[in-house]
Design a protein around this motif. Sequence first.
Motif, PDB file in Angstrom:
ATOM      1  N   THR A 111       0.818  -1.214   0.000  1.00  0.00           N
ATOM      2  CA  THR A 111       0.000   0.000   0.000  1.00  0.00           C
ATOM      3  C   THR A 111       0.849   1.261   0.000  1.00  0.00           C
ATOM      4  O   THR A 111       0.605   2.199  -0.767  1.00  0.00           O
ATOM      5  CB  THR A 111      -0.927   0.002   1.232  1.00  0.00           C
ATOM      6  OG1 THR A 111      -1.761  -1.163   1.197  1.00  0.00           O
ATOM      7  CG2 THR A 111      -1.799   1.249   1.252  1.00  0.00           C
ATOM      8  N   ALA A 216     -14.767   0.806  -7.550  1.00  0.00           N
ATOM      9  CA  ALA A 216     -13.315   0.597  -7.616  1.00  0.00           C
ATOM     10  C   ALA A 216     -12.916  -0.664  -6.855  1.00  0.00           C
ATOM     11  O   ALA A 216     -12.103  -1.471  -7.331  1.00  0.00           O
ATOM     12  CB  ALA A 216     -12.579   1.819  -7.056  1.00  0.00           C
ATOM     13  N   LEU A 217     -13.494  -0.839  -5.665  1.00  0.00           N
ATOM     14  CA  LEU A 217     -13.191  -2.027  -4.863  1.00  0.00           C
ATOM     15  C   LEU A 217     -13.626  -3.296  -5.587  1.00  0.00           C
ATOM     16  O   LEU A 217     -12.910  -4.310  -5.580  1.00  0.00           O
ATOM     17  CB  LEU A 217     -13.875  -1.932  -3.498  1.00  0.00           C
ATOM     18  CG  LEU A 217     -13.440  -0.768  -2.594  1.00  0.00           C
ATOM     19  CD1 LEU A 217     -14.200  -0.799  -1.277  1.00  0.00           C
ATOM     20  CD2 LEU A 217     -11.941  -0.798  -2.342  1.00  0.00           C
ATOM     21  N   PHE A 220     -11.115  -4.192  -8.343  1.00  0.00           N
ATOM     22  CA  PHE A 220      -9.917  -4.858  -7.831  1.00  0.00           C
ATOM     23  C   PHE A 220     -10.217  -6.297  -7.416  1.00  0.00           C
ATOM     24  O   PHE A 220      -9.401  -7.200  -7.645  1.00  0.00           O
ATOM     25  CB  PHE A 220      -9.335  -4.076  -6.648  1.00  0.00           C
ATOM     26  CG  PHE A 220      -8.467  -2.931  -7.060  1.00  0.00           C
ATOM     27  CD1 PHE A 220      -7.124  -3.120  -7.336  1.00  0.00           C
ATOM     28  CD2 PHE A 220      -8.987  -1.656  -7.203  1.00  0.00           C
ATOM     29  CE1 PHE A 220      -6.317  -2.072  -7.733  1.00  0.00           C
ATOM     30  CE2 PHE A 220      -8.194  -0.595  -7.599  1.00  0.00           C
ATOM     31  CZ  PHE A 220      -6.852  -0.798  -7.864  1.00  0.00           C
ATOM     32  N   THR A 325      -5.942   6.363  -8.703  1.00  0.00           N
ATOM     33  CA  THR A 325      -6.640   6.583  -7.437  1.00  0.00           C
ATOM     34  C   THR A 325      -6.661   8.047  -7.000  1.00  0.00           C
ATOM     35  O   THR A 325      -7.726   8.575  -6.659  1.00  0.00           O
ATOM     36  CB  THR A 325      -6.046   5.695  -6.328  1.00  0.00           C
ATOM     37  OG1 THR A 325      -6.124   4.328  -6.723  1.00  0.00           O
ATOM     38  CG2 THR A 325      -6.808   5.878  -5.016  1.00  0.00           C
ATOM     39  N   TYR A 340      -7.537   0.191   1.100  1.00  0.00           N
ATOM     40  CA  TYR A 340      -8.787  -0.545   0.937  1.00  0.00           C
ATOM     41  C   TYR A 340      -8.806  -1.320  -0.387  1.00  0.00           C
ATOM     42  O   TYR A 340      -9.298  -2.452  -0.462  1.00  0.00           O
ATOM     43  CB  TYR A 340      -9.981   0.407   0.986  1.00  0.00           C
ATOM     44  CG  TYR A 340     -10.294   0.925   2.373  1.00  0.00           C
ATOM     45  CD1 TYR A 340     -10.223   0.098   3.478  1.00  0.00           C
ATOM     46  CD2 TYR A 340     -10.657   2.258   2.579  1.00  0.00           C
ATOM     47  CE1 TYR A 340     -10.499   0.576   4.749  1.00  0.00           C
ATOM     48  CE2 TYR A 340     -10.941   2.742   3.852  1.00  0.00           C
ATOM     49  CZ  TYR A 340     -10.857   1.891   4.932  1.00  0.00           C
ATOM     50  OH  TYR A 340     -11.128   2.363   6.194  1.00  0.00           O
ATOM     51  N   GLN A 341      -8.272  -0.685  -1.441  1.00  0.00           N
ATOM     52  CA  GLN A 341      -8.235  -1.362  -2.735  1.00  0.00           C
ATOM     53  C   GLN A 341      -7.333  -2.596  -2.682  1.00  0.00           C
ATOM     54  O   GLN A 341      -7.659  -3.641  -3.262  1.00  0.00           O
ATOM     55  CB  GLN A 341      -7.761  -0.385  -3.819  1.00  0.00           C
ATOM     56  CG  GLN A 341      -8.810   0.656  -4.175  1.00  0.00           C
ATOM     57  CD  GLN A 341      -8.308   1.739  -5.100  1.00  0.00           C
ATOM     58  OE1 GLN A 341      -9.060   2.486  -5.689  1.00  0.00           O
ATOM     59  NE2 GLN A 341      -6.998   1.860  -5.236  1.00  0.00           N
ATOM     60  N   SER A 383     -15.593  -1.115 -13.670  1.00  0.00           N
ATOM     61  CA  SER A 383     -14.683  -0.058 -14.096  1.00  0.00           C
ATOM     62  C   SER A 383     -15.407   1.023 -14.906  1.00  0.00           C
ATOM     63  O   SER A 383     -15.172   2.217 -14.715  1.00  0.00           O
ATOM     64  CB  SER A 383     -13.548  -0.667 -14.926  1.00  0.00           C
ATOM     65  OG  SER A 383     -12.662   0.320 -15.379  1.00  0.00           O
TER      66      SER A 383
END
Length: 399
Positions: A111, A216-217, A220, A325, A340-341, A383
């Motif tokens: 991260t 977004a989450l 991923f 991001t 978080y991602q 996306s």
Amino acid sequence: MTTLLLLIIYLAFISLGLPDALLGTAWPVMQLELDLPMEVAGVLSMTITSGTIISSLASGRLLKRYGTGKVTFISVLMTAAALLGFYLAPSLIWLIICAIPLGLGAGAVDTGLNDYVAINYEARHMSWLHSFWGVGASLSPIIMSQFILQGHAWREGYLTISIIQFALVAILFLSIPLWSKVAATEESQLNQAIEAEATASKTATKPLQVKGVKYALLTFLFYCGIEAGVGLWGSSFLVNIKNFDPAIAARWVSFYYGGITIGRFITGFITFKMSNKALIRTGQMTALIGTILLFLPLPQIFLMSSFVIIGLGLAPIFPCMIHETPANFGKQHSQVLIGYQMAAAYTGTTFVPPLIGLFAGQLTIAIFPPIAILLVAGMLFSSEKLNQINSVKSKQLSM
């Protein structure tokens, strides 16, 4: 100064990739020596990944308090010590204990470095950064297999990787003052950007409340689900359904990982001509074509090539999504949201492949291609929804 720091970050990402493929490579001999059931490898893998998810979620607070340099140093020190623990481990309980710091160390450094590069460097560096992860992930199985082929125990392989990690720990320790100097020159610029974003938005929003974050989450999660799923089940599909020789099947799955690594290196140059969003969309469409080719009853050459196509398609998605991001959600939220991602990504890696295996065990591994198509389609949908939301936000801010 920033160039030297970038080289250190590249080295750190090689170290991040080094432990990732070790367990799978060493497990056949580890299992025999320690007299453990086959499924214990899954327990160890999930322990490592669970630690990574936890540290990814907590990394935002840690990075704000201690800084990227110190967090990276401590994280790599934890992974080096954990790998040394694997070398010394006399039993399963010690392996599980060592798996905890191995996972915790990986999440925080992942991260921190992703966020730092996303804010301070161009998109090409993010792609090359993740290409260096591929170098580490490819190098460790080679090192381990050499020790096993020469008749040495798997422990020597873990010891060698641990020594490499400790060497990097020394470099990171010496670089801590460099991180501080660079951070001092960049902090005022970053604060000004954050203040400008806060003024433009006129409201203080918590990271998870920012519009588009959930999509977004999901992107991923789907991405890492398909990446790990193809790596784990691709060979089984070729052998059991398409009657490939196991050695040939394994070779083509290795070409899949090669496609990801080489694709990311090439993506770094393409970023001069294409935006992150365009590269993400192109990669997703390419991966979708690859999964469809995997599903269709085509000659073997098309079937085998589909793995390379999927790898090349997946190559730009992860680094470009990370680099976007700050642009998608603001620099004031990027550090927390990248954490978080990464947690969502590791969740996909942890749970999607076992779910595919569960369905395959109940039905047949022939369901793998349609599941792969659904995962890529889900990633593309999430996306595009994120792009749609950000487009609306941009129009509102410009009014």
